[in-house]
Design an enzyme around this catalytic site. Structure first.
Site, PDB file in Angstrom:
ATOM      1  N   ASP A 122     -16.351  18.287 -25.453  1.00  0.00           N
ATOM      2  CA  ASP A 122     -15.353  17.842 -24.647  1.00  0.00           C
ATOM      3  C   ASP A 122     -15.698  17.352 -23.003  1.00  0.00           C
ATOM      4  OD1 ASP A 122     -12.555  17.379 -23.864  1.00  0.00           O
ATOM      5  OD2 ASP A 122     -12.056  19.409 -23.766  1.00  0.00           O
ATOM      6  N   CYS A 179       6.697  43.744  -1.305  1.00  0.00           N
ATOM      7  CA  CYS A 179       5.644  43.994  -1.929  1.00  0.00           C
ATOM      8  C   CYS A 179       5.885  45.242  -2.900  1.00  0.00           C
ATOM      9  CB  CYS A 179       4.338  44.404  -0.928  1.00  0.00           C
ATOM     10  SG  CYS A 179       2.958  45.097  -1.966  1.00  0.00           S
ATOM     11  N   LYS A 223     -17.802  17.993 -31.354  1.00  0.00           N
ATOM     12  CA  LYS A 223     -17.358  16.827 -30.540  1.00  0.00           C
ATOM     13  C   LYS A 223     -17.404  17.527 -29.262  1.00  0.00           C
ATOM     14  CE  LYS A 223     -13.552  13.649 -30.283  1.00  0.00           C
ATOM     15  NZ  LYS A 223     -13.056  13.961 -28.793  1.00  0.00           N
ATOM     16  N   LYS A 269     -10.737  17.684 -35.889  1.00  0.00           N
ATOM     17  CA  LYS A 269     -10.247  18.530 -34.589  1.00  0.00           C
ATOM     18  C   LYS A 269     -10.244  20.056 -34.941  1.00  0.00           C
ATOM     19  CE  LYS A 269     -10.007  15.316 -31.265  1.00  0.00           C
ATOM     20  NZ  LYS A 269      -8.777  15.338 -30.509  1.00  0.00           N
ATOM     21  N   GLU A 289     -21.952  16.505 -35.909  1.00  0.00           N
ATOM     22  CA  GLU A 289     -22.325  17.541 -34.705  1.00  0.00           C
ATOM     23  C   GLU A 289     -21.134  17.670 -33.774  1.00  0.00           C
ATOM     24  OE1 GLU A 289     -23.302  13.246 -32.379  1.00  0.00           O
ATOM     25  OE2 GLU A 289     -24.680  14.032 -34.002  1.00  0.00           O
ATOM     26  N   TYR A 312     -25.704  11.260 -28.190  1.00  0.00           N
ATOM     27  CA  TYR A 312     -25.511  11.247 -29.811  1.00  0.00           C
ATOM     28  C   TYR A 312     -25.277   9.760 -30.029  1.00  0.00           C
ATOM     29  CZ  TYR A 312     -20.837  11.049 -27.400  1.00  0.00           C
ATOM     30  OH  TYR A 312     -19.747  10.760 -26.437  1.00  0.00           O
ATOM     31  N   ASP A 320       0.880  -1.113  -0.018  1.00  0.00           N
ATOM     32  CA  ASP A 320       0.006  -0.051  -0.070  1.00  0.00           C
ATOM     33  C   ASP A 320       0.860   1.135  -0.050  1.00  0.00           C
ATOM     34  OD1 ASP A 320      -2.905  -0.957   2.110  1.00  0.00           O
ATOM     35  OD2 ASP A 320      -2.135  -1.892  -0.006  1.00  0.00           O
ATOM     36  N   GLY A 321       2.022   1.053   0.806  1.00  0.00           N
ATOM     37  CA  GLY A 321       2.647   2.337   0.869  1.00  0.00           C
ATOM     38  C   GLY A 321       3.420   2.863  -0.435  1.00  0.00           C
ATOM     39  N   CYS A 353       1.777  39.719   0.323  1.00  0.00           N
ATOM     40  CA  CYS A 353       2.424  40.995   0.830  1.00  0.00           C
ATOM     41  C   CYS A 353       1.971  40.850   2.373  1.00  0.00           C
ATOM     42  CB  CYS A 353       1.855  42.352   0.405  1.00  0.00           C
ATOM     43  SG  CYS A 353       2.041  43.550   1.458  1.00  0.00           S
ATOM     44  N   GLU A 387     -22.361  12.403 -24.041  1.00  0.00           N
ATOM     45  CA  GLU A 387     -21.419  12.727 -23.340  1.00  0.00           C
ATOM     46  C   GLU A 387     -21.766  13.795 -22.016  1.00  0.00           C
ATOM     47  OE1 GLU A 387     -18.715  12.200 -24.992  1.00  0.00           O
ATOM     48  OE2 GLU A 387     -17.034  13.413 -24.199  1.00  0.00           O
ATOM     49  N   TYR A 409       2.221   1.918  -3.390  1.00  0.00           N
ATOM     50  CA  TYR A 409       0.969   2.229  -4.147  1.00  0.00           C
ATOM     51  C   TYR A 409       0.915   3.980  -3.811  1.00  0.00           C
ATOM     52  CZ  TYR A 409      -3.612   2.931  -5.954  1.00  0.00           C
ATOM     53  OH  TYR A 409      -4.586   3.361  -6.769  1.00  0.00           O
ATOM     54  N   CYS A 436      -0.909  48.397   3.114  1.00  0.00           N
ATOM     55  CA  CYS A 436      -0.584  48.171   1.669  1.00  0.00           C
ATOM     56  C   CYS A 436      -1.601  48.878   0.929  1.00  0.00           C
ATOM     57  CB  CYS A 436      -0.188  46.533   1.210  1.00  0.00           C
ATOM     58  SG  CYS A 436      -0.230  46.590  -0.408  1.00  0.00           S
ATOM     59  N   CYS A 445       3.669  48.453  -1.452  1.00  0.00           N
ATOM     60  CA  CYS A 445       4.088  48.990  -0.099  1.00  0.00           C
ATOM     61  C   CYS A 445       5.589  48.816   0.361  1.00  0.00           C
ATOM     62  CB  CYS A 445       3.107  48.804   0.693  1.00  0.00           C
ATOM     63  SG  CYS A 445       2.990  47.101   1.494  1.00  0.00           S
TER      64      CYS A 445
HETATM   65  S1  IVH Z   1     -19.805   9.302 -31.519  1.00  0.00           S
HETATM   66  C1  IVH Z   1     -18.514   5.046 -32.467  1.00  0.00           C
HETATM   67  N1  IVH Z   1     -20.329  11.679 -31.059  1.00  0.00           N
HETATM   68  O1  IVH Z   1     -15.481  11.410 -28.633  1.00  0.00           O
HETATM   69  C2  IVH Z   1     -18.620   6.404 -31.986  1.00  0.00           C
HETATM   70  N2  IVH Z   1     -18.432  10.838 -29.821  1.00  0.00           N
HETATM   71  O2  IVH Z   1     -13.015  10.307 -29.641  1.00  0.00           O
HETATM   72  C3  IVH Z   1     -18.782   6.799 -31.085  1.00  0.00           C
HETATM   73  N3  IVH Z   1     -17.644  12.470 -28.204  1.00  0.00           N
HETATM   74  O3  IVH Z   1     -15.487   8.282 -26.630  1.00  0.00           O
HETATM   75  C4  IVH Z   1     -18.791   7.992 -30.614  1.00  0.00           C
HETATM   76  N4  IVH Z   1     -18.899  14.173 -28.707  1.00  0.00           N
HETATM   77  O4  IVH Z   1     -16.583  10.541 -25.812  1.00  0.00           O
HETATM   78  C5  IVH Z   1     -19.246  10.682 -30.792  1.00  0.00           C
HETATM   79  N5  IVH Z   1     -21.207  14.021 -30.808  1.00  0.00           N
HETATM   80  C6  IVH Z   1     -20.277  12.917 -30.632  1.00  0.00           C
HETATM   81  C7  IVH Z   1     -19.224  13.122 -29.705  1.00  0.00           C
HETATM   82  C8  IVH Z   1     -18.400  11.980 -29.240  1.00  0.00           C
HETATM   83  C9  IVH Z   1     -17.851  13.677 -27.904  1.00  0.00           C
HETATM   84  C10 IVH Z   1     -16.511  11.818 -27.622  1.00  0.00           C
HETATM   85  C11 IVH Z   1     -16.892  10.376 -26.946  1.00  0.00           C
HETATM   86  C12 IVH Z   1     -15.929   9.439 -27.600  1.00  0.00           C
HETATM   87  C13 IVH Z   1     -14.826  10.250 -28.139  1.00  0.00           C
HETATM   88  C14 IVH Z   1     -14.077   9.479 -29.435  1.00  0.00           C
END
Ligand code: IVH
Length: 705
Positions: free
Chosen positions: A133, A424, A131, A330, A129, A242, A46-47, A442, A190, A49, A448, A427
């Protein structure tokens, strides 16, 4: 253990080495988690880890930009996986291939046409659509009832986060769906946090002296993967649906039609989704969404293109772990190069010295940037940035622009490292950096000018005394002329009426308005009063909590004086037991009251004001008046904040931890150690239903009156 090669002090790591080591640690910790939790066959102590995790945390603290999406710190505590059960996905959750250019996109389309053997006249509809985050999630419904939520995990096995997702609002994750619903349905999408919710969460975290999150994605991950589901319940998370996993039942012919169905069932799909039929259409949508990106309230990092026809998706299938029928296009990160002319030091209200990069103005993601934060001394060392350097800056959403690296080739000759001041700059008082803190402060306090002026500005600001007609420039001028030195002096401005009228830019009307504003604000609520003092870590919500807890300014003031003088005082114990108040708040209050000049200034101010007591709720008919209550686990009939507000309105005190003083512990599903402790201490444990029954008597009588 194989950490023998990792003896380099964290401070000495280069960013490249740090990234490499974080990658290694993520893999290594995951491997040990699996050995321990899945195979019951730990290979290290554990340690050892814990040492791996500590090393990971230390590197992340120094290199927050390098925190990995799969960072072990995103998982809870050292008992990571044990808290969440495992879910083997009925259908794997896949990843996506990437495209970075128009060329990549048209190759993607060509590949599809070739694979399907399409003739020149045949159009491939693409559902495009954003993507998102965030974190992907799979939601399982059986006969229309939500039964399970699982994270992506490694794609085949995820974590069971059902209890956490249970706390989501129905508008994000319906718990029951009706209509023409397949017997088994896995909706995928997502989970993310809005940028605005992220900003207020971080403000709250900071106020409570807790860790702030680096970005909305980390905040969403940290909020979802909480063993204590009440924490998830307090955070606002969203979902865009999605995709789907297992479905037992008929599907329509197109991806976009499935999304429509999702909507009918009560899921949210992304409003920017479109169907495109050519590379040109795709590229102009990419452009359009790219331009809208900074203005969206959620982070997106590209556009996903999917073949719309599901029979074609079926035929196209997968290559390794990514579909042939989809790709992620991207966005380039919003970055720019510019010259850093000078590093200046800003002194905040609480004395923190923040280095700021003054830049040659440059446009990043549609916004002109001329200043960027350098956070603190460590960050300057980490970046190895000098004045005169050419730097790369990045602007992520609404976050303050950051310097992310130095272009070493462009460093001017004879350039010297920046020397962080030990006094600072405003002052001249000594600057100190306390153990465990990243910031220099400060030590001049209100001597100040910067701290004094910032404190005064805070005092009159909207959420504090809200004194209209007294802007920052006025405060600075009054301060420098010696008219307003202390908080109480603001209310003594009435004595300067004649000279105000004579002042340039003022006149009788402005002076009269200010007099009226001051008169109106002499009567103030206790929570505004406490907040307005600008004590470190005391934001609005903490001030409210303190006001309710102590009830009057006199009680508060003497309790605080006692706490600051007595080590281990009962006041302190009570205080840190309150929900959401921790040691940082108690320390900050003690430090404030330990300074006699603060107490004098406070008394001087109180003499000018009528600070209203917090009216205790009329709880004569309440069965829970002055009882101490702890909520734990998931509440199903109301949010935890609503439950808390209701309990408080009936005169109960809601605290965060169970002790001998606790009267009731209300435990919902997922309750853990707190319920156990209640049992041990023989404290009455109530289900949510029993609790509601108990308080209903009191509420009915209240509304009768
Ligand atoms: S479709 C089989 N649509 O991107 C494909 N993924 O790099 C299923 N993500 O793990 C994914 N927006 O977390 C899809 N409009 C979108 C998305 C999306 C974000 C993420 C998702 C996936 C990752 C893939």
């Amino acid at each position: 253990m194989s950490s023998g090669g990792h003896q380099v002090a964290v401070d000495d790591l280069s960013p490249l080495d740090a990234a490499e080591e974080l990658r290694y640690l993520a893999a290594e910790i995951l491997r040990h988690d699996q050995a321990y939790h899945q195979n019951d066959a730990p290979e290290i102590s554990d340690g050892e880890y814990d040492a791996l995790r500590q090393r990971n945390d230390a590197i992340e603290a120094l290199f927050p930009h390098l925190i990995r999406p799969d960072s072990p710190s995103g998982r809870v505590g050292s008992t990571v996986a044990s808290g969440f059960g495992k879910v083997v996905h009925a259908k794997p959750m896949l990843s996506l291939g990437n495209a970075f250019s128009e060329h990549d996109v048209s190759e993607f389309l060509d590949r599809i046409r070739r694979f399907l053997g399409l003739g020149a006249g045949e159009v491939v509809e693409i559902a495009a659509e954003p993507k998102i985050d965030g974190l992907s999630i799979s939601l399982r419904y059986e006969n229309g009832v939500f039964v399970q939520a699982a994270t992506r995990g490694d794609g085949s096995t995820g974590e069971n986060v059902t209890q956490n997702v249970m706390t989501f609002d129905d508008r994000q994750v319906p718990k029951m769906i009706s209509g023409d619903v397949p017997e088994v349905l896995e909706v995928r999408g997502e989970i993310f946090m809005n940028k605005s919710d992220f900003a207020s969460l971080n403000a709250r975290q900071e106020e409570r002296g807790r860790k702030v999150f680096a970005n909305p994605r980390n905040a969403a991950a940290g909020s979802l993967r909480q063993l204590d589901t009440t924490v998830t319940a307090e955070r606002t998370l969203q979902l865009f649906a999605y995709a789907w996993g297992e479905i037992e039942g008929a599907l329509p012919a197109k991806h976009t039609e499935v999304l429509e169905r999702f909507e009918q069932w009560g899921f949210v799909t992304n409003p920017l989704a479109r169907v495109c039929s050519s590379v040109d259409e795709i590229m102009s949508l990419y452009q359009e969404i790219g331009e809208a990106r900074a203005g969206l309230d959620y982070d997106i990092d590209g556009i996903v293109y999917k073949v719309n026809r599901l029979d074609w998706q079926q035929r196209l299938g997968f290559v390794s772990r990514a579909p042939r029928w989809a790709i992620a296009h991207k966005f380039p990160a919003e970055k720019a190069q510019t010259v850093l002319h000078e590093i200046s030091i800003q002194v905040g209200r609480t004395g923190s010295l923040t280095p700021v990069a003054n830049l040659e103005p440059v446009t990043v993601g549609g916004v002109v940037v001329s200043r960027a934060t350098l956070h603190n001394q460590d960050e300057i060392q980490r970046l190895d940035v000098h004045e005169g350097d050419t730097v790369v800056i990045q602007r992520a959403g609404d976050v303050i622009p950051q310097v992310i690296s130095v272009v070493m080739d462009k460093r001017p000759e004879h350039s010297m490292p920046f020397e962080f001041p030990d006094t600072c700059p405003i002052c001249g008082s000594k600057a100190v950096r306390e153990d465990g803190e990243v910031a220099w402060r400060c030590s001049g306090g209100l001597v100040c000018r910067a701290q004094a002026v910032e404190t005064l500005k805070h005092f009159v600001s909207r959420d504090a005394f809200d004194i209209e007609g007294l802007g920052g420039k006025h405060i600075e001028a009054f301060h420098d002329e010696g008219i307003v030195k202390s908080l109480a002096d603001i209310f003594r401005l009435a004595n300067h009426y004649d000279s105000l009228v004579e002042r340039e830019g003022w006149g009788q009307k402005s002076a009269d308005n200010l007099m009226a504003a001051l008169a109106a604000r002499r009567s103030v609520s206790l929570d505004r009063f406490i907040y307005a003092l600008g004590i470190r870590h005391i934001g609005q919500s903490t001030a409210k909590l303190l006001a309710r807890h102590f009830g009057s300014v006199d009680v508060w003031r003497s309790a605080m004086e006692e706490m600051s003088g007595v080590i281990g005082s009962e006041v302190r114990q009570d205080l840190v037991g309150l929900d959401t108040i921790g040691d940082a708040v108690a320390d900050a209050l003690s430090a404030f009251f330990r300074e006699s000049h603060n107490v004098e200034a406070l008394d001087d101010l109180i003499a000018q004001l009528d600070v209203q007591d917090v009216a205790p709720p009329d709880t004569s008919a309440s069965p829970i008046a002055s009882k101490t209550v702890v909520f734990t686990g998931t509440l199903e009939q109301m949010s935890r904040s609503e439950a808390k507000a209701r309990a408080e309105s009936l005169g109960a005190k809601v605290v965060g931890s169970v002790s001998k003083k606790t009267d009731y512990v209300v435990a919902g599903p997922g309750a853990g150690s707190k319920a156990k402790k209640a049992e041990e201490l023989g404290i009455e444990l109530l289900s949510e239903d029993a609790w509601l029954k108990l308080i209903e008597g009191g509420q009915a009588r209240e509304t009768d009156r």
